[in-house]
Design an enzyme around this catalytic site. Sequence first.
Site, PDB file in Angstrom:
ATOM      1  N   HIS A  62      11.892  -4.219   5.451  1.00  0.00           N
ATOM      2  CA  HIS A  62      11.984  -2.764   5.337  1.00  0.00           C
ATOM      3  C   HIS A  62      12.611  -2.116   6.568  1.00  0.00           C
ATOM      4  CE1 HIS A  62       8.077  -3.498   2.904  1.00  0.00           C
ATOM      5  NE2 HIS A  62       9.130  -3.599   2.101  1.00  0.00           N
ATOM      6  N   LYS A  72       9.191   0.038  16.198  1.00  0.00           N
ATOM      7  CA  LYS A  72       7.817  -0.356  15.866  1.00  0.00           C
ATOM      8  C   LYS A  72       7.257  -1.259  16.953  1.00  0.00           C
ATOM      9  CE  LYS A  72       8.654  -0.362  10.879  1.00  0.00           C
ATOM     10  NZ  LYS A  72       8.744  -1.210   9.683  1.00  0.00           N
ATOM     11  N   TYR A 131       0.620  -1.453  13.299  1.00  0.00           N
ATOM     12  CA  TYR A 131       1.820  -1.142  14.068  1.00  0.00           C
ATOM     13  C   TYR A 131       1.950   0.341  14.357  1.00  0.00           C
ATOM     14  CZ  TYR A 131       3.851  -0.562   9.331  1.00  0.00           C
ATOM     15  OH  TYR A 131       4.099  -0.221   8.027  1.00  0.00           O
ATOM     16  N   ASP A 167      10.095  -4.875  -3.388  1.00  0.00           N
ATOM     17  CA  ASP A 167      10.750  -5.814  -2.475  1.00  0.00           C
ATOM     18  C   ASP A 167      11.686  -6.777  -3.201  1.00  0.00           C
ATOM     19  OD1 ASP A 167       9.593  -4.596  -0.302  1.00  0.00           O
ATOM     20  OD2 ASP A 167       8.070  -6.135   0.007  1.00  0.00           O
TER      21      ASP A 167
END
Length: 183
Positions: A62, A72, A131, A167
Amino acid sequence: MAQLIKAPLAGVLEIFPRIFEDQRGYFFESYREDWLQAEGVAHGWVQDNQSFSQKGTVRGLHFQRGEHAQAKLVRVIQGKVLDVIVDLRKGSATFGEKYETILDSQRNNLMYVPAGFAHGFSVLEDSIFAYKCSNYYNKASEGGILWNDPTLAIDWQVAVPITSEKDADWPTLEAFKISEGGL
């Protein structure tokens, strides 16, 4: 002080905090702003995310586009994952290259992923994944690369991957190059 290791893809860092253990358990600093600032990275983290995934799950790859792009800082609170990133930065010398590392709750290691990368992970043990993000999630800016793209040839280290329908519908890296050219 944590040990910071520069990954082969520019801007990517692996962070190994110093862990203090004794008969009571352990203690470590899971985040310090000065760790990243020492490497020239400064973010005002605006969002924390956490997920639980069962063993065999594959999430990703992603990313967020444009003004909603996200750096991130990822880690595993419990369990073990194979963390994978792909460089999608326009003009990058490593465009299209991947980097993989194991994040686990034994080493309590982290990875800093700059904006411009696709990110995903496979779950090697039931895991809680957390995260920090440098920007808010924006549905309209969401994108991805097909997790099982044959060009990337990622060995997710799971026998029967559990994936989402979303996905399975992302384009291959080659199709992404043709349609968008990069981030």
